[in-house]
Design a protein around this motif. Structure first.
Motif, PDB file in Angstrom:
ATOM      1  N   HIS A 120       0.799  -1.219   0.000  1.00 60.96           N
ATOM      2  CA  HIS A 120       0.000   0.000   0.000  1.00 60.96           C
ATOM      3  C   HIS A 120       0.834   1.273   0.000  1.00 60.96           C
ATOM      4  CE1 HIS A 120      -4.117  -1.623   0.751  1.00 60.96           C
ATOM      5  NE2 HIS A 120      -3.399  -2.680   1.043  1.00 60.96           N
ATOM      6  N   MET A 121       2.138   1.156   0.097  1.00 60.16           N
ATOM      7  CA  MET A 121       2.989   2.336   0.185  1.00 60.16           C
ATOM      8  C   MET A 121       4.390   1.970  -0.263  1.00 60.16           C
ATOM      9  SD  MET A 121       2.645   2.204   4.298  1.00 60.16           S
ATOM     10  CE  MET A 121       0.922   1.797   4.016  1.00 60.16           C
ATOM     11  N   GLY A 122       5.200   2.978  -0.477  1.00 53.35           N
ATOM     12  CA  GLY A 122       6.565   2.729  -0.904  1.00 53.35           C
ATOM     13  C   GLY A 122       7.338   4.020  -1.045  1.00 53.35           C
ATOM     14  N   VAL A 123       8.597   3.897  -1.476  1.00 55.87           N
ATOM     15  CA  VAL A 123       9.497   5.048  -1.541  1.00 55.87           C
ATOM     16  C   VAL A 123      10.281   4.999  -2.853  1.00 55.87           C
ATOM     17  CG1 VAL A 123      11.256   6.375  -0.319  1.00 55.87           C
ATOM     18  CG2 VAL A 123       9.760   4.826   0.976  1.00 55.87           C
ATOM     19  N   PHE A 124      10.373   6.151  -3.515  1.00 60.06           N
ATOM     20  CA  PHE A 124      11.191   6.325  -4.716  1.00 60.06           C
ATOM     21  C   PHE A 124      12.457   7.098  -4.369  1.00 60.06           C
ATOM     22  CE2 PHE A 124       6.913   5.783  -6.318  1.00 60.06           C
ATOM     23  CZ  PHE A 124       7.054   5.119  -7.531  1.00 60.06           C
ATOM     24  N   ASN A 125      13.541   6.816  -5.091  1.00 61.62           N
ATOM     25  CA  ASN A 125      14.715   7.688  -4.955  1.00 61.62           C
ATOM     26  C   ASN A 125      14.580   8.854  -5.935  1.00 61.62           C
ATOM     27  OD1 ASN A 125      15.414   6.591  -7.460  1.00 61.62           O
ATOM     28  ND2 ASN A 125      17.490   5.985  -6.845  1.00 61.62           N
ATOM     29  N   SER A 126      15.567   9.734  -5.955  1.00 56.25           N
ATOM     30  CA  SER A 126      15.473  10.944  -6.793  1.00 56.25           C
ATOM     31  C   SER A 126      15.391  10.597  -8.272  1.00 56.25           C
ATOM     32  CB  SER A 126      16.681  11.847  -6.532  1.00 56.25           C
ATOM     33  OG  SER A 126      16.682  12.298  -5.190  1.00 56.25           O
ATOM     34  N   TRP A 127      16.194   9.622  -8.708  1.00 55.20           N
ATOM     35  CA  TRP A 127      16.135   9.182 -10.100  1.00 55.20           C
ATOM     36  C   TRP A 127      14.743   8.640 -10.414  1.00 55.20           C
ATOM     37  CZ3 TRP A 127      19.486   8.233 -14.382  1.00 55.20           C
ATOM     38  CH2 TRP A 127      20.781   8.730 -14.237  1.00 55.20           C
ATOM     39  N   GLY A 128      14.187   7.893  -9.476  1.00 51.68           N
ATOM     40  CA  GLY A 128      12.869   7.313  -9.685  1.00 51.68           C
ATOM     41  C   GLY A 128      11.786   8.372  -9.795  1.00 51.68           C
ATOM     42  N   LEU A 129      11.817   9.367  -8.905  1.00 52.86           N
ATOM     43  CA  LEU A 129      10.839  10.459  -8.957  1.00 52.86           C
ATOM     44  C   LEU A 129      10.913  11.195 -10.286  1.00 52.86           C
ATOM     45  CD1 LEU A 129      11.262  11.834  -5.327  1.00 52.86           C
ATOM     46  CD2 LEU A 129       9.222  10.689  -6.238  1.00 52.86           C
ATOM     47  N   ALA A 130      12.140  11.432 -10.746  1.00 51.61           N
ATOM     48  CA  ALA A 130      12.312  12.108 -12.033  1.00 51.61           C
ATOM     49  C   ALA A 130      11.767  11.249 -13.174  1.00 51.61           C
ATOM     50  CB  ALA A 130      13.786  12.428 -12.259  1.00 51.61           C
ATOM     51  N   GLY A 131      11.982   9.939 -13.061  1.00 53.98           N
ATOM     52  CA  GLY A 131      11.545   9.032 -14.117  1.00 53.98           C
ATOM     53  C   GLY A 131      10.034   8.954 -14.266  1.00 53.98           C
ATOM     54  N   ILE A 132       9.302   9.181 -13.173  1.00 47.97           N
ATOM     55  CA  ILE A 132       7.834   9.141 -13.249  1.00 47.97           C
ATOM     56  C   ILE A 132       7.235  10.547 -13.320  1.00 47.97           C
ATOM     57  CG2 ILE A 132       7.599   6.902 -12.116  1.00 47.97           C
ATOM     58  CD1 ILE A 132       7.016   8.372  -9.498  1.00 47.97           C
ATOM     59  N   GLY A 133       8.106  11.555 -13.367  1.00 51.13           N
ATOM     60  CA  GLY A 133       7.634  12.925 -13.563  1.00 51.13           C
ATOM     61  C   GLY A 133       6.972  13.553 -12.345  1.00 51.13           C
ATOM     62  N   VAL A 134       7.429  13.178 -11.143  1.00 48.19           N
ATOM     63  CA  VAL A 134       6.853  13.743  -9.920  1.00 48.19           C
ATOM     64  C   VAL A 134       7.825  14.753  -9.313  1.00 48.19           C
ATOM     65  CG1 VAL A 134       6.123  13.228  -7.541  1.00 48.19           C
ATOM     66  CG2 VAL A 134       5.454  11.714  -9.412  1.00 48.19           C
ATOM     67  N   ASP A 135       7.307  15.950  -9.034  1.00 47.95           N
ATOM     68  CA  ASP A 135       8.104  16.949  -8.325  1.00 47.95           C
ATOM     69  C   ASP A 135       7.224  17.631  -7.279  1.00 47.95           C
ATOM     70  OD1 ASP A 135       6.505  18.835  -9.661  1.00 47.95           O
ATOM     71  OD2 ASP A 135       7.998  19.179 -11.228  1.00 47.95           O
ATOM     72  N   GLU A 136       7.742  18.695  -6.672  1.00 43.74           N
ATOM     73  CA  GLU A 136       7.024  19.356  -5.584  1.00 43.74           C
ATOM     74  C   GLU A 136       5.700  19.982  -6.030  1.00 43.74           C
ATOM     75  OE1 GLU A 136      11.073  18.711  -4.098  1.00 43.74           O
ATOM     76  OE2 GLU A 136      10.243  19.426  -5.997  1.00 43.74           O
ATOM     77  N   ASP A 137       5.532  20.195  -7.316  1.00 44.72           N
ATOM     78  CA  ASP A 137       4.297  20.802  -7.819  1.00 44.72           C
ATOM     79  C   ASP A 137       3.262  19.776  -8.281  1.00 44.72           C
ATOM     80  OD1 ASP A 137       5.269  23.417  -7.428  1.00 44.72           O
ATOM     81  OD2 ASP A 137       6.365  23.318  -9.334  1.00 44.72           O
ATOM     82  N   THR A 138       3.600  18.481  -8.198  1.00 41.97           N
ATOM     83  CA  THR A 138       2.689  17.431  -8.653  1.00 41.97           C
ATOM     84  C   THR A 138       1.462  17.345  -7.731  1.00 41.97           C
ATOM     85  OG1 THR A 138       4.494  16.136  -9.589  1.00 41.97           O
ATOM     86  CG2 THR A 138       2.437  14.961  -9.128  1.00 41.97           C
ATOM     87  N   GLU A 139       0.289  17.309  -8.340  1.00 42.86           N
ATOM     88  CA  GLU A 139      -0.941  17.198  -7.558  1.00 42.86           C
ATOM     89  C   GLU A 139      -1.155  15.755  -7.130  1.00 42.86           C
ATOM     90  OE1 GLU A 139      -5.757  18.093  -8.024  1.00 42.86           O
ATOM     91  OE2 GLU A 139      -4.333  18.787  -9.557  1.00 42.86           O
ATOM     92  N   CYS A 140      -1.443  15.558  -5.849  1.00 43.01           N
ATOM     93  CA  CYS A 140      -1.642  14.211  -5.319  1.00 43.01           C
ATOM     94  C   CYS A 140      -3.045  13.722  -5.668  1.00 43.01           C
ATOM     95  CB  CYS A 140      -1.449  14.203  -3.804  1.00 43.01           C
ATOM     96  SG  CYS A 140      -1.617  12.568  -3.065  1.00 43.01           S
ATOM     97  N   PRO A 141      -3.188  12.487  -6.159  1.00 41.13           N
ATOM     98  CA  PRO A 141      -4.528  11.973  -6.463  1.00 41.13           C
ATOM     99  C   PRO A 141      -5.340  11.777  -5.188  1.00 41.13           C
ATOM    100  CG  PRO A 141      -2.882  10.240  -6.706  1.00 41.13           C
ATOM    101  CD  PRO A 141      -2.131  11.508  -6.483  1.00 41.13           C
ATOM    102  N   PRO A 142      -6.655  11.898  -5.261  1.00 35.37           N
ATOM    103  CA  PRO A 142      -7.506  11.676  -4.084  1.00 35.37           C
ATOM    104  C   PRO A 142      -7.289  10.284  -3.499  1.00 35.37           C
ATOM    105  CG  PRO A 142      -8.777  12.611  -5.893  1.00 35.37           C
ATOM    106  CD  PRO A 142      -7.437  12.242  -6.468  1.00 35.37           C
ATOM    107  N   GLY A 143      -7.303  10.208  -2.174  1.00 39.02           N
ATOM    108  CA  GLY A 143      -7.126   8.927  -1.505  1.00 39.02           C
ATOM    109  C   GLY A 143      -5.690   8.475  -1.412  1.00 39.02           C
ATOM    110  N   GLY A 144      -4.756   9.399  -1.599  1.00 37.56           N
ATOM    111  CA  GLY A 144      -3.341   9.042  -1.517  1.00 37.56           C
ATOM    112  C   GLY A 144      -2.517  10.109  -0.836  1.00 37.56           C
ATOM    113  N   VAL A 145      -1.231   9.844  -0.702  1.00 36.29           N
ATOM    114  CA  VAL A 145      -0.288  10.789  -0.087  1.00 36.29           C
ATOM    115  C   VAL A 145       1.005  10.784  -0.880  1.00 36.29           C
ATOM    116  CG1 VAL A 145       1.155  11.242   1.942  1.00 36.29           C
ATOM    117  CG2 VAL A 145      -1.232  10.572   2.253  1.00 36.29           C
ATOM    118  N   ILE A 146       1.516  11.973  -1.194  1.00 39.68           N
ATOM    119  CA  ILE A 146       2.874  12.148  -1.716  1.00 39.68           C
ATOM    120  C   ILE A 146       3.636  12.896  -0.635  1.00 39.68           C
ATOM    121  CG2 ILE A 146       4.319  13.232  -3.471  1.00 39.68           C
ATOM    122  CD1 ILE A 146       2.058  12.859  -5.469  1.00 39.68           C
ATOM    123  N   GLY A 147       4.592  12.222  -0.010  1.00 38.41           N
ATOM    124  CA  GLY A 147       5.251  12.761   1.171  1.00 38.41           C
ATOM    125  C   GLY A 147       6.180  13.938   0.880  1.00 38.41           C
TER     126      GLY A 147
END
Length: 526
Positions: free
Chosen positions: A143-170
């Motif tokens: 139900h949860m997990g952690v990406f490293n910096s390369w991984g976050l970049a690879g999926i296109g997530v940054d500090e401005d990414t909107e979190c989908p309902p029912g989830g958390v981006i830490g």
């Protein structure tokens, strides 16, 4: 294939007449069950059980077949007890598998509750573990997990990414920590590149052998997502499946799968069947994302977990499945989630008219007695992840207190109320070890030796029913599976001891010797 006559052992039928002297099988079906003297004159290959136990093969009521297969290609963090061990396991994997810079790495199975740091790793640690590769590690709950910096970049997530309902981006201090949970983690995990087809097909073969090594001949694809369609088309084209697989389409985006596998709804095609739809209403209790009525004792700010859907959103989805006359399986861990499902389903059933829908409450961890009674009246089937008692029971005591933890997976109450129930392992969360699960249901003991809810213990025979006859009923397959009876499939498991006669604490030490699917031996202990 000719006839086979099984004899000279404890043949446990799981029928009213519990034992039989002999079983005659032909062309994958049970031809006769009865006394040995009645069939010895038949022209058949004699299979001497040599005093061992034969019973119907186990049926998996809930797991993730593809997840179990892909886990074979990932770094195992199951026994990691610290951040340092996580880092070392990942680095060893990179070296041993000659991972090239830039290639994705996936690891699975860490549990922050068991780490000495008592918290989730962050991207800083994972950057150290894999400085040249995108990396994601999945919690054991899935139900949860952690990406490293390369991984976050690879999926296109940054500090401005909107979190989908029912989830958390830490985040911490305005920066991403790499941590995600629930719908956010599921969404971005789906964006990872798939392994090569050859690697995946080999992993599916290994996964089938693993299930079969536990005596299982029917497994579940517990949430079939759209991108799995091509994999299953290939599995069927190449005739790779030797176990029966029952799949449930992700209700959020089922249209393409429903169209592609329309001919597989309710019937098998080369061992594959579409069973219906899967929906998730909350998260996991050990991750504090299961939706509870009362706060977690060791949570922050009175946290109770949270729902995924509003009642109206859930009603629309249930009504859709109800009108299509297709089964729905519903992930509910917390008592608030179970209450929402029961409340909304009852509303739909009363307005649409009752029929034999057999909705399944997946996990049903923290249902209360009133909810169990209501579920019974609505012909719902709780499928308990009862091995939680062993794996996370001590953690549940910390989270809920002993009194509430005693009521986890209330199989005893379900039995008393006449509610049909099943047991599962949610593989790859834990291995699909059916005898360990039976052991958990009979003994209800934690790793620290605490008995959780002694009144919820059940007998061995009732525990075995949960993974044979009841599981067959859950799949609408009670006429062809789940017991040894004339006309049913010759799906058997041979054990070195009879679990009904074994000491309760010794049940999980019983060995699976052979697994037989439709008369063919598909796995044997070396």
């Amino acid at each position: 294939m000719g006839r086979k006559l099984y004899f000279n052992g404890d043949i446990l039928t799981m029928e009213k007449e519990l034992y039989a002297e002999a079983v005659l099988e032909e062309d994958g079906r049970i031809l006769a069950v009865g006394k040995l003297e009645d069939w010895m004159k038949e022209s058949a290959k004699l299979i001497d059980l040599q005093g061992r136990t034969m019973m119907p093969a186990f049926i998996d009521p809930h797991s993730h077949f593809t997840g179990y297969a892909t886990a074979m290609l990932q770094v195992s963090l199951d026994d990691a007890s610290s951040f340092e061990e996580i880092r070392k396991k990942i680095q060893d994997f990179i070296i041993q598998n000659k991972i090239k810079p830039g290639e994705w790495i996936q690891a699975r199975g860490y549990d922050h509750n068991r780490l000495s740091e008592k918290k989730h790793p962050d991207r800083v640690l994972l950057d150290e573990a894999a400085p040249d590769n995108p990396l994601v590690i999945s919690h054991q709950s899935g139900h949860m997990g952690v990406f490293n910096s390369w991984g976050l970049a690879g999926i296109g997530v940054d500090e401005d990414t909107e979190c989908p309902p029912g989830g958390v981006i830490g985040t911490s201090g305005g920066r991403l920590t790499g941590y995600m949970e629930e719908t956010a983690f599921v969404k971005y995990q789906q964006m990872l590149p798939m392994p090569s087809m050859d690697s995946l097909m080999n992993a599916y073969l290994k996964a089938q052998d693993k299930y079969a090594s536990y005596g299982i001949t029917t497994v579940q694809e517990g949430m079939m997502m759209e991108q799995m369609g091509g994999l299953y088309a290939y599995l069927l084209e190449k005739d790779i499946l030797k176990l029966d697989v029952v799949a449930y389409a992700d209700i959020r985006k089922p249209e393409k799968l429903v169209e592609e596998f329309a001919s597989c709804f309710g019937k098998y095609n080369r061992h594959f069947k579409m069973g219906g739809y899967k929906i998730m209403l909350d998260g996991s209790p050990q991750g504090h994302t299961a939706w509870m009525k009362k706060p977690y004792l060791n949570g922050k700010n009175g946290e109770k977990g949270y729902p995924v859907y509003t009642d109206k959103e859930l009603e629309d989805k249930i009504r859709m499945t109800y009108r299509q006359r297709r089964q729905i399986i519903v992930h509910c861990n917390g008592d608030a989630a179970s209450e929402q499902f029961i409340r909304v389903y009852k509303k739909v059933a009363e307005s649409e008219g009752r029929y034999d829908a057999r909705p399944v409450i997946i996990h049903a961890q923290l249902m209360d007695e009133g909810q169990m009674e209501q579920a019974g009246r609505l012909s719902m089937i709780p499928s308990f992840f009862i091995a939680h008692i062993w794996y996370w029971g001590d953690i549940h005591i910390e989270s809920f207190g002993k009194e509430r933890a005693d009521r986890i997976s209330m199989a005893g109450t379900a039995l008393k109320d006449g509610v049909i129930f099943t047991f599962h392992q949610d593989a790859p969360v834990i291995n699909a070890d059916m005898l360990e699960t039976v052991w958990c249901a009979v003994n209800r003991i934690t790793k620290n030796g605490v008995i959780l809810g002694s009144e919820e213990r059940i007998g061995v025979l009732d525990a075995l029913k949960a993974v044979t006859v009841n599981a067959a009923y859950q799949y609408f397959e009670e006429d062809v599976k789940g017991s040894i009876r004339t006309g049913k499939y010759a799906d058997f498991v041979i054990l070195d001891k009879n679990p009904v006669k074994a000491e309760p604490m010794e049940i999980r030490d019983i060995a699976v010797l052979e697994t037989i699917k439709e008369g063919k031996s598909i796995w044997k202990k070396a």
